[in-house]
Design a protein around this motif. Structure first.
Motif, PDB file in Angstrom:
ATOM      1  N   ASP A  32       0.831  -1.194   0.000  1.00 48.76           N
ATOM      2  CA  ASP A  32       0.000   0.000   0.000  1.00 48.76           C
ATOM      3  C   ASP A  32       0.867   1.246   0.000  1.00 48.76           C
ATOM      4  OD1 ASP A  32      -2.367   1.718   1.883  1.00 48.76           O
ATOM      5  OD2 ASP A  32      -2.820   0.787  -0.025  1.00 48.76           O
ATOM      6  N   ASN A  48      -6.706  -2.062  -4.178  1.00 48.31           N
ATOM      7  CA  ASN A  48      -7.943  -2.494  -4.840  1.00 48.31           C
ATOM      8  C   ASN A  48      -7.938  -3.967  -5.221  1.00 48.31           C
ATOM      9  OD1 ASN A  48      -9.506  -0.055  -4.742  1.00 48.31           O
ATOM     10  ND2 ASN A  48      -8.048   0.782  -6.208  1.00 48.31           N
ATOM     11  N   TRP A  69      -9.302  -1.091   6.345  1.00 49.89           N
ATOM     12  CA  TRP A  69      -9.836  -1.080   4.989  1.00 49.89           C
ATOM     13  C   TRP A  69      -8.996  -0.172   4.105  1.00 49.89           C
ATOM     14  CZ3 TRP A  69     -12.184  -3.738   8.377  1.00 49.89           C
ATOM     15  CH2 TRP A  69     -13.266  -4.554   8.078  1.00 49.89           C
ATOM     16  N   LYS A  70      -8.494  -0.728   2.993  1.00 51.05           N
ATOM     17  CA  LYS A  70      -7.689   0.011   2.031  1.00 51.05           C
ATOM     18  C   LYS A  70      -8.442   0.234   0.721  1.00 51.05           C
ATOM     19  CE  LYS A  70      -4.118   0.243   4.725  1.00 51.05           C
ATOM     20  NZ  LYS A  70      -3.624   1.528   5.214  1.00 51.05           N
ATOM     21  N   SER A  71      -9.646  -0.326   0.622  1.00 46.83           N
ATOM     22  CA  SER A  71     -10.523  -0.091  -0.525  1.00 46.83           C
ATOM     23  C   SER A  71     -11.961  -0.291  -0.061  1.00 46.83           C
ATOM     24  CB  SER A  71     -10.171  -1.004  -1.709  1.00 46.83           C
ATOM     25  OG  SER A  71     -10.296  -2.367  -1.364  1.00 46.83           O
ATOM     26  N   ASN A  72     -12.896  -0.085  -0.952  1.00 45.55           N
ATOM     27  CA  ASN A  72     -14.315  -0.025  -0.576  1.00 45.55           C
ATOM     28  C   ASN A  72     -15.060  -1.349  -0.722  1.00 45.55           C
ATOM     29  OD1 ASN A  72     -13.959   2.721  -0.109  1.00 45.55           O
ATOM     30  ND2 ASN A  72     -14.593   3.276  -2.170  1.00 45.55           N
ATOM     31  N   ASP A  99     -16.004   0.921   3.947  1.00 47.69           N
ATOM     32  CA  ASP A  99     -15.154   1.508   2.925  1.00 47.69           C
ATOM     33  C   ASP A  99     -13.793   1.939   3.468  1.00 47.69           C
ATOM     34  OD1 ASP A  99     -17.178   1.139   1.042  1.00 47.69           O
ATOM     35  OD2 ASP A  99     -18.019   3.130   1.380  1.00 47.69           O
ATOM     36  N   THR A 100     -12.950   2.401   2.572  1.00 44.43           N
ATOM     37  CA  THR A 100     -11.593   2.838   2.879  1.00 44.43           C
ATOM     38  C   THR A 100     -11.569   3.689   4.151  1.00 44.43           C
ATOM     39  OG1 THR A 100     -11.050   2.845   0.541  1.00 44.43           O
ATOM     40  CG2 THR A 100      -9.597   4.103   1.985  1.00 44.43           C
TER      41      THR A 100
END
Length: 134
Positions: A32, A48, A69-72, A99-100
């Protein structure tokens, strides 16, 4: 000399110039943008990707594990856990996603293997496990 063949010097130059690029993905916090990952932290959907990173983590009883969380559009749904354990995963069951930026933590007290997944991405293989040892 055949013009389609590269000299040893040319090949060594190419290798030396590409090595830093090849190693860049192996260095840093992993995945990341080089961000350092705190101990016992699992990234949810980094870059993602439909993964938990790492997808397996071994901890001692009484250890708090954190998911970031690094994406939704992800969640944590418990699929199996040891007898006597009461982990419920993220709030709201299979239909509630986050989400992120969302952060979820749980302290594992019962030894054994806990298997979980992300309900919206289960079919794509977004699964994980926590192994808790005494």
């Amino acid at each position: 000399m055949d013009s389609t063949r590269l000299s040893r010097r040319t090949l060594l130059g190419i290798g030396a110039s590409t090595l830093p690029v090849a190693l860049a993905g192996c260095m840093g916090g992993g995945g990341d943008g080089g961000e350092d990952r705190p101990e016992n932290t699992i990234w949810v959907g980094p870059d993602n990707q439909l993964i938990f990173d790492p997808d397996s983590l071994t901890v001692s009883t009484g250890t708090e594990v954190t998911w970031e969380w690094k994406s939704n559009t992800h969640n944590i749904v418990v699929q199996s856990q040891p007898d006597g354990a009461s982990w419920e995963g993220t709030e709201g069951g299979e239909s509630n996603t986050f989400d992120t930026g969302y952060v979820y933590s749980y302290t594992f007290e019962t030894p054994g293997t806990y298997e979980y997944d992300c309900a919206p991405h289960r079919q794509q293989g977004m699964v994980g496990e926590i192994v808790v040892e005494e």
